[in-house]
Scaffold this active site. Sequence first.
Site, PDB file in Angstrom:
ATOM      1  N   SER A   4       2.991   8.502  34.010  1.00 40.19           N
ATOM      2  CA  SER A   4       1.917   8.760  33.049  1.00 40.19           C
ATOM      3  C   SER A   4       0.873   9.658  33.684  1.00 40.19           C
ATOM      4  CB  SER A   4       1.270   7.434  32.591  1.00 40.19           C
ATOM      5  OG  SER A   4       0.635   6.791  33.686  1.00 40.19           O
ATOM      6  N   ILE A   6      -1.644  12.376  35.178  1.00 42.65           N
ATOM      7  CA  ILE A   6      -1.472  13.600  35.959  1.00 42.65           C
ATOM      8  C   ILE A   6      -0.069  13.679  36.547  1.00 42.65           C
ATOM      9  CG2 ILE A   6      -2.270  14.840  38.012  1.00 42.65           C
ATOM     10  CD1 ILE A   6      -5.031  13.605  37.484  1.00 42.65           C
ATOM     11  N   SER A 128      -9.995  12.818  45.399  1.00 39.17           N
ATOM     12  CA  SER A 128     -11.035  12.824  44.376  1.00 39.17           C
ATOM     13  C   SER A 128     -12.354  13.223  45.011  1.00 39.17           C
ATOM     14  CB  SER A 128     -11.169  11.426  43.754  1.00 39.17           C
ATOM     15  OG  SER A 128     -12.337  11.327  42.968  1.00 39.17           O
ATOM     16  N   TYR A 155     -12.646   2.031  46.125  1.00 45.51           N
ATOM     17  CA  TYR A 155     -11.982   3.213  45.572  1.00 45.51           C
ATOM     18  C   TYR A 155     -12.456   4.478  46.276  1.00 45.51           C
ATOM     19  CZ  TYR A 155     -10.635   6.852  42.278  1.00 45.51           C
ATOM     20  OH  TYR A 155     -10.112   7.985  41.717  1.00 45.51           O
ATOM     21  N   LYS A 159     -10.317   7.235  48.622  1.00 42.06           N
ATOM     22  CA  LYS A 159     -10.257   8.673  48.356  1.00 42.06           C
ATOM     23  C   LYS A 159     -10.689   9.482  49.578  1.00 42.06           C
ATOM     24  CE  LYS A 159      -8.117   8.207  45.566  1.00 42.06           C
ATOM     25  NZ  LYS A 159      -6.873   8.845  45.071  1.00 42.06           N
TER      26      LYS A 159
END
Length: 270
Positions: A4, A6, A128, A155, A159
């Site tokens: 799903s 990207i 990110s 998170y 990243k």
Amino acid sequence: GGSSGIGAATALELARCGARVILATRSARRGEAAASRIRRETGNNEVQFMHLDLASLRSVRAFASTFLHQEPQLHLLINNAGVSAGGTTEDGFSLPFQVNHLGHFLLTQLLLERLRSCAPSRVVIVASSAHCAGRLRPESLGRPPPGLFSTFQDYCDSKLANVLHARELATREQGTQVTCYAVHPGFVNTSLFRHAPLWLKPLLLPLAWLLFLDACEGAQVVLDCATQEGLEPLSGRYFTDCGPRLPWPAGRDDRLARALWEASERLAGL
């Protein structure tokens, strides 16, 4: 992470280019459905699903063993899967740290010799801009950070680990024709936001639909780093849709990158 968002958009375009594509995903139902859809839309029958759960280091090792036995060629590894939810994995690590970084780190190491033998080859790590708020402490890797916003910090930390992983891998692979790139795909409206806190969703989801990129737009910079000619001198760099950019200072810390690498090897049992 090709079932799903990207990942699926990236896999679709690679299949349109005639590549043999392996969708490594956690859900067999979604993975098989995505592979079938891509085969149907592109006419490329060389699109296959293989099970991989990054929240299980045992699963990562099983996937790598199966892949190496079945697939003689590997020219491109795209580490795309990611979560923003809290929780703990079966290996005892925080979920964002293991899925977003440690599982990808182990997978890359297990497949690295095949990438070298098939060189020139590339590793693309979907990071990110959230790495700007990352704070990595090698001595406490894998444990959720303290505080009210622990999951969000976790998170961001993962990243930052993505950016540093690409940087150190490029350093270690100099002279092998294996190159590596960290990518910020932009603010993309994907299922990643399903893990947002309930109180934030009424604010975040309308904003995502109105202002964020769709998955195809987000996949473009990933595809550029995967296929664009002449990027080899930029191995280890951080890319956005505007091309190579300097990451935030922590993402340029070579000492931290080495410390992260060594700690990740230990935690992954390498």
